[in-house]
Design an enzyme around this catalytic site. Structure first.
Site, PDB file in Angstrom:
ATOM      1  N   LYS A 287       0.858  -1.085   0.141  1.00 27.89           N
ATOM      2  CA  LYS A 287      -0.010   0.128  -0.028  1.00 27.89           C
ATOM      3  C   LYS A 287       0.974   1.333  -0.051  1.00 27.89           C
ATOM      4  O   LYS A 287       1.952   1.155   0.578  1.00 27.89           O
ATOM      5  CB  LYS A 287      -0.871  -0.127   1.120  1.00 27.89           C
ATOM      6  CG  LYS A 287      -2.036   1.063   1.120  1.00 27.89           C
ATOM      7  CD  LYS A 287      -3.038   0.815   2.324  1.00 27.89           C
ATOM      8  CE  LYS A 287      -4.066   1.882   2.380  1.00 27.89           C
ATOM      9  NZ  LYS A 287      -5.075   1.879   3.311  1.00 27.89           N
ATOM     10  N   GLU A 376     -18.967  -5.765  11.150  1.00 32.42           N
ATOM     11  CA  GLU A 376     -19.764  -5.218  11.891  1.00 32.42           C
ATOM     12  C   GLU A 376     -20.887  -6.018  12.643  1.00 32.42           C
ATOM     13  O   GLU A 376     -21.264  -5.591  13.757  1.00 32.42           O
ATOM     14  CB  GLU A 376     -20.400  -4.100  11.030  1.00 32.42           C
ATOM     15  CG  GLU A 376     -19.788  -3.146  10.517  1.00 32.42           C
ATOM     16  CD  GLU A 376     -19.153  -3.226   9.225  1.00 32.42           C
ATOM     17  OE1 GLU A 376     -18.200  -2.624   8.581  1.00 32.42           O
ATOM     18  OE2 GLU A 376     -19.073  -4.608   9.041  1.00 32.42           O
ATOM     19  N   ARG A 404     -25.163  -2.358   8.456  1.00 30.91           N
ATOM     20  CA  ARG A 404     -24.730  -3.638   8.224  1.00 30.91           C
ATOM     21  C   ARG A 404     -25.060  -4.650   9.461  1.00 30.91           C
ATOM     22  O   ARG A 404     -25.157  -6.102   9.175  1.00 30.91           O
ATOM     23  CB  ARG A 404     -23.351  -3.812   7.776  1.00 30.91           C
ATOM     24  CG  ARG A 404     -22.964  -2.937   6.615  1.00 30.91           C
ATOM     25  CD  ARG A 404     -21.489  -3.070   6.258  1.00 30.91           C
ATOM     26  NE  ARG A 404     -21.553  -3.771   4.855  1.00 30.91           N
ATOM     27  CZ  ARG A 404     -20.447  -4.220   4.270  1.00 30.91           C
ATOM     28  NH1 ARG A 404     -19.499  -4.258   4.766  1.00 30.91           N
ATOM     29  NH2 ARG A 404     -20.614  -4.962   3.045  1.00 30.91           N
TER      30      ARG A 404
END
Length: 639
Positions: A287, A376, A404
């Site tokens: 990244k 979640e 969610r």
């Protein structure tokens, strides 16, 4: 200021142009694409590290596959800037995440190359499988490629989709972009599992030999291929038990390979096009690749804003006076302050420790603060489990992501009347992240559940008071919602006080009209009332603080005194705070002219928060105009 592309990149308007390049030119193209992203984001802001990490992967995918006929699906979409630049949007890319400009995420109505709209994690495999099965049914000969990061792979949907994909016999390729990061470093067993795969020298050596053997055997016919496949599977199982995670789901596993070796990526993807059935290609990437500071501090450079690309200095506004803190910082400091006194307090977040500021507690009290990954549903039920044992869990989830875990809030927390504190960050408009990240619905979807208190602070001291109140002994859940960004009180660290459930407060007395607000948006009403006073309008302002339970005593006072009322909220109008006030009025037989301001029943796109508040009519000016309109309408009606 338009950013000039490099020589090769200037020739590429679409992937069709890309595929006209000689393969030997792709290294240079990747360098130019990476530099174009750095140049543009440094000037205009946006997500940064994720797109730099997949430059070679992006070029290889569009070079090896016939997009948009072949369907490419990105997960979350933070990493899709290179994809946007290569698919006809380079000249508009400077408008990325700006009001009325390009979306920061793939979006179906924006381009035919954006095959599925994204913003939340772990959706790509499910969407790609749906597309692949539809193509199979229609007998369409096309490829389907789902690109998913190792962070998004921790989400339950990804495993549900792989479980289904393994028995589907569809032409689906899953590209696993493994960089050990989501926004913050990844956590959990999957991270360790992928690391074991990438560092097993024995496995990788034998895997390469088996791959070469299979290539040689393929010319001897189907039976040899079947034997080779069994050999490959047996060697993987014998040498590395971890490979069973994917292959036990009947997904053929290939890799890991260097995700920055463009030539090898293209070769492998060309080969994989010829292998039928569901499969997974494991690519190792970095990244922030190509920008040293972003490689070194990947969390900071996920979305740094505007910066000097030479020095790396992030450009921040300089103020002459002390500025109020972000609500996120107030939460992070306050939960530590509370936890020092209440040993039962635990902190939970699904992969957002930096964004929510729970990282402060994680650093100071690591045994009491948990990042559970992009999960979640698990975060909520994990919190419920803690609550059954007498703990007081503070479950911090962005409002948009709480959607969610709605079933878990109802089934696992509220039905059991458990003491869980939900802190809903990024409530209201999320700004440049747009509709996938707006926290528009929480007031409406939370207030209809039994056994829960739903509150919203107007400022930072009120947030502290609500957090203090929520951790005191009680039955049932307590939900606090607050927006992204700065509050209004520089001197915010005040002594904490208990707030009785369902009690509002009078901010300003008045005689002509009542303005009822909930949460931070009430500060707009303060400004509007000051402007109205200059126009000779005496408006009363009530900060209701709770949408559940409502302050009924205060509402009786309001409707007994005023026949003109305006409600203001930074949530959806349908079923929200204004609806609750109307229900109260109807239930108690009051008659008043009520106007509701809030988020309308449509998808509101991205932009700065104030721009979106203005668009929807509840900025300070919007409130003032609505008050004058209601007063004028009432005057005309009486005459």
């Amino acid at each position: 200021m338009l950013i000039e592309p490099g020589k090769l990149l200037a020739q590429v308007e679409t992937p069709e142009d890309l595929r006209k390049l000689d393969r030997s030119q792709l290294v240079q193209l990747c360098e130019e694409l990476r530099q174009y992203i750095i140049d543009t984001v440094s000037v205009y802001g946006g997500h940064f590290g994720a797109s730099l990490g997949v430059v070679e992967m992006t070029v290889a995918l569009h070079y090896a596959f016939n997009t948009p006929v072949d369907q490419l699906i990105w997960d979350v979409g933070h990493q899709a800037y290179g994809h946007k630049i290569l698919t006809g949007r380079r000249n508009e890319f400077h408008t990325n995440r700006k009001y009325k400009g390009l979306s920061g995420f793939p979006k179906r109505k924006e381009s035919e190359y954006d095959t599925f709209g994204v913003g939340h994690s772990s959706t790509s495999i499910s969407a790609g499988l749906g597309m692949a099965i539809a193509s199979q049914y229609k007998k369409d000969d096309r490829q389907h490629i789902a690109v998913i990061g190792d962070g998004a792979m921790t989400g339950g949907m990804a495993f549900e989709a792989m479980n289904h994909a393994g028995v589907s016999n569809t032409n689906l390729l899953i590209v696993l972009n493994d960089n050990c990061m989501s926004i913050d470093p990844n956590v959990g067993a999957l991270k360790d599992y992928l690391t074991d795969i990438t560092t097993s020298h024995t496995y990788n050596k034998v895997k390469d030999e088996v791959w070469n053997l299979l290539g040689k055997m393929s010319k001897f016919g189907k039976s040899a291929q079947e034997i080779g496949s069994k050999v490959e599977s047996s060697m993987k199982s014998f040498l590395l038990k971890q490979s069973n995670l994917f292959e036990s789901l009947n997904l053929r596993y290939f890799g890991p390979i260097d995700g920055h070796d463009i030539d090898h990526l293209v070769s492998v993807m060309e080969d994989l096009k010829e292998i039928p059935g569901p499969k997974i290609l494991h690519c190792i990437t970095t990244k922030g690749k190509g920008y040293a500071l972003a490689e070194k501090d990947q969390t900071k450079w996920h979305a740094p804003g505007k910066f000097d690309k030479i020095t790396g200095e992030i450009r921040k506004k300089v103020y002459d006076t002390p500025q109020p803190p972000k609500y996120q910082e107030v939460f992070g400091r306050t939960i530590v302050e509370l936890a020092e006194k209440n040993k039962k307090i635990m902190g939970i977040t699904p992969a957002m420790p930096s964004g929510s500021s729970l990282n402060i507690m994680m650093k100071e009290m690591p045994e009491r603060a948990f990042d559970v990954g992009i999960a979640e549903q698990h975060a909520v039920t994990f919190s419920a489990g803690l609550a059954t044992q007498g703990m007081v869990p503070f479950c911090n989830i962005y409002s948009t992501f709480m959607q969610r875990a709605y079933d878990q809030v109802i089934h696992d927390v509220c039905i059991q009347n458990l003491h869980v504190v939900f802190c809903l960050d990024r409530a209201g408009f999320a700004g440049a992240d747009g509709p996938t990240h707006h926290g528009a619905y929480d007031l409406a979807y939370m207030r209809c559940i039994p056994n829960i208190v739903v509150a919203a602070p107007m400022d930072e001291p009120e947030l502290r008071n609500m957090m203090y109140t929520s951790q005191l002994p009680r039955e049932g859940a307590y939900c606090i919602r607050y927006p992204r960004g700065q509050g209004v009180t520089p001197d915010w660290k005040t002594p904490m006080e208990k707030i009785e459930d369902g009690t509002g407060r009078l901010i300003r007395e008045g005689e002509d009209i009542a303005i009822l607000t909930i949460g931070h948006i009430g500060n707009y009403a303060v400004t509007a009332c000051e402007e109205l006073e200059k126009l000779g309008v005496d408006a009363a302002h009530y900060d209701m603080r709770f949408v559940k339970p409502l302050d009924e005593e205060m509402l009786h006072e309001v409707f007994s005194k005023f026949d003109k009322v305006i409600t203001v909220e930074d949530g959806c109008l349908m079923g929200g705070f204004g609806s609750a006030v109307l229900e109260f009025m109807a239930d108690h037989g009051y008659m008043a002219n009520v106007r509701r301001l809030g988020i309308p029943d449509r998808i509101v796109e991205h932009g700065e928060q104030l721009e979106l508040h203005q668009e929807c009519g509840f900025s300070p000016e919007g409130i003032r105009k609505e008050v004058m309109s209601l007063l004028d309408a009432t005057t005309v009606a009486k005459s």
